[in-house]
Design a protein around this motif. Structure first.
Motif, PDB file in Angstrom:
ATOM      1  N   ASP A 122     -17.639  -2.911  -1.479  1.00  0.00           N
ATOM      2  CA  ASP A 122     -18.964  -3.291  -1.009  1.00  0.00           C
ATOM      3  C   ASP A 122     -19.013  -4.810  -1.024  1.00  0.00           C
TER       4      ASP A 122
ATOM      5  N   ASN B  21     -14.285  -8.551   7.891  1.00  0.00           N
ATOM      6  CA  ASN B  21     -13.783  -7.191   7.647  1.00  0.00           C
ATOM      7  C   ASN B  21     -12.314  -7.207   7.246  1.00  0.00           C
TER       8      ASN B  21
ATOM      9  N   ARG C 168     -15.775  -3.864  -6.195  1.00  0.00           N
ATOM     10  CA  ARG C 168     -15.280  -2.500  -6.412  1.00  0.00           C
ATOM     11  C   ARG C 168     -16.198  -1.910  -7.463  1.00  0.00           C
TER      12      ARG C 168
ATOM     13  N   THR D 152      -6.314   5.413  -2.395  1.00  0.00           N
ATOM     14  CA  THR D 152      -7.443   5.429  -1.451  1.00  0.00           C
ATOM     15  C   THR D 152      -8.632   4.629  -1.981  1.00  0.00           C
ATOM     16  N   ASP D 153      -8.501   4.084  -3.200  1.00  0.00           N
ATOM     17  CA  ASP D 153      -9.575   3.253  -3.746  1.00  0.00           C
ATOM     18  C   ASP D 153      -9.754   1.960  -2.962  1.00  0.00           C
ATOM     19  N   VAL D 154      -8.771   1.619  -2.134  1.00  0.00           N
ATOM     20  CA  VAL D 154      -8.882   0.397  -1.336  1.00  0.00           C
ATOM     21  C   VAL D 154     -10.087   0.448  -0.396  1.00  0.00           C
ATOM     22  N   PHE D 155     -10.570   1.661  -0.114  1.00  0.00           N
ATOM     23  CA  PHE D 155     -11.724   1.787   0.772  1.00  0.00           C
ATOM     24  C   PHE D 155     -13.046   1.691   0.019  1.00  0.00           C
ATOM     25  N   GLN D 156     -12.984   1.686  -1.323  1.00  0.00           N
ATOM     26  CA  GLN D 156     -14.203   1.681  -2.133  1.00  0.00           C
ATOM     27  C   GLN D 156     -14.656   0.251  -2.396  1.00  0.00           C
TER      28      GLN D 156
ATOM     29  N   PHE E 289     -10.820  -6.176   3.332  1.00  0.00           N
ATOM     30  CA  PHE E 289      -9.800  -5.138   3.153  1.00  0.00           C
ATOM     31  C   PHE E 289      -8.529  -5.726   2.536  1.00  0.00           C
TER      32      PHE E 289
ATOM     33  N   GLU F 291      -5.666  -3.643  -5.626  1.00  0.00           N
ATOM     34  CA  GLU F 291      -5.086  -2.363  -6.019  1.00  0.00           C
ATOM     35  C   GLU F 291      -3.635  -2.522  -6.446  1.00  0.00           C
TER      36      GLU F 291
ATOM     37  N   TRP G   9       0.841  -1.208   0.000  1.00  0.00           N
ATOM     38  CA  TRP G   9       0.000   0.000   0.000  1.00  0.00           C
ATOM     39  C   TRP G   9       0.869   1.249   0.000  1.00  0.00           C
TER      40      TRP G   9
ATOM     41  N   SER H  45      -9.079  -6.091  -1.170  1.00  0.00           N
ATOM     42  CA  SER H  45      -9.028  -4.781  -1.821  1.00  0.00           C
ATOM     43  C   SER H  45      -7.591  -4.277  -1.955  1.00  0.00           C
TER      44      SER H  45
END
Length: 325
Positions: free
Chosen positions: A62, A90, A128, A56-60, A94, A101, A50, A97
């Protein structure tokens, strides 16, 4: 002992939750690692990556609730946390994701935007935007990218994979136009792989697993097939200098030294191009009382090493690419 215990567990998972859910059970015993803690080495490896891409797309992301299917394994040395545990879920989301990325960053040939995760096998639903993202796709594209960058080999090749699992790399290479893909494994993996490939790529020609007395009796059907399924004891029947690329991911490390030597000799006999290997840097087989390190593999002296790195996705694994003679 090692294989007996593993195979019993694999069969039990398929019986318990069915082949339709193998990506949530058996798949976690291959390369789709399930971590229940951000303190795991796998998670730490992704956090280090990272720092490279900083996206910051790692937080996008669902996802759909995973449900109750997905006990990783009934083996003492495996994490047995259920994937529907909120903390585990969780962390896993993450992690996937983060891996996704990084794979976007290294995917010079833009395979990831084109290759979709098949829904057969019931993969965990992490998205994503509208796109399903998976750990398996990230691993496959990362492995392909290293092989491609170090060999320059074209996609319309003949590939031999020993220990082919359920077929994630076969899916990638056939999608990209591989001329032939031969999958060699033991049961139940070879049966799961055969069922999987027939379902996700029904228009290909297949040479299905069956007992074979001699290669000449099946040669015509074998040559006409796009994908072939063979058991581990049938590799000696394959023709000399037939393949352009041989692959082994995380199964040589589970063998005794004489078995490793046998398979490397078979790879050298059947393959004229390259060999890609990914294994634990240190494997401690408690059941058979065998310890194996990266330097213990009996690679033939006339092979040339083209790549040797720690797997970016998981620091306990190493990857190598070899030119065969």
């Amino acid at each position: 002992m090692f294989w007996k215990k593993h195979l019993t567990s694999h069969v039990n998972m398929l019986v318990k939750d069915g082949v339709d859910n193998f990506k949530r059970t058996l798949g976690h015993n291959y390369i789709n690692f399930l971590n229940k803690s951000p303190a795991s080495i796998h998670f730490k490896s992704q956090l280090d990556l990272w720092k490279i891409h900083g996206s910051t797309d790692v937080f996008q992301i669902d996802s759909d609730a995973p449900g109750s299917i997905g006990l990783k394994a009934d083996l003492e040395h495996f994490n047995t946390a259920k994937i529907d545990d909120p903390d585990t879920w969780n962390v896993y989301q993450f992690l996937v994701s983060l891996m996704w990325e990084y794979t976007i960053l290294i995917d010079e040939h833009k395979v990831l935007p084109r290759l979709l995760e098949p829904l057969y096998g019931n993969p965990l639903r992490i998205r994503r935007g509208p796109r399903l993202i998976t750990q398996d796709l990230s691993h496959s594209v990362s492995e392909y990218s290293l092989i491609k960058s170090k060999t320059g080999i074209q996609d319309n090749i003949r590939v031999l994979e020993i220990g082919s699992g359920y077929g994630r790399l076969a899916h990638l290479y056939k999608f990209l136009g591989a001329k032939k893909y031969v999958m060699v494994d033991i049961s139940p993996a070879i049966i799961v792989a055969q069922n999987y490939m027939h379902n996700i790529m029904p228009n290909l020609k297949y040479f299905d697993f069956r007992p074979i007395d001699n290669f000449e009796s099946v040669q015509q059907e074998f040559e006409q097939a796009d994908v072939c399924f063979m058991s581990a004891d049938q590799i000696s029947l394959l023709p000399d200098k037939y393949f352009d690329l041989a692959i082994n991911v995380c199964s040589l490390m589970e063998m005794k030294m004489e078995t490793i030597d046998y398979y490397l000799k078979q790879i050298g006999r059947t393959t004229t191009g390259y060999f890609y290997t990914k294994q634990w840097t240190h494997q401690n087989n408690l059941q058979d009382q065998i310890q194996l390190t990266k330097d213990d593999y009996p690679i033939p002296r006339d092979w040339t090493k083209l790549a040797d790195r720690v797997d970016p996705a998981f620091a306990r694994l190493f990857e190598q690419v070899w030119k065969i003679r």
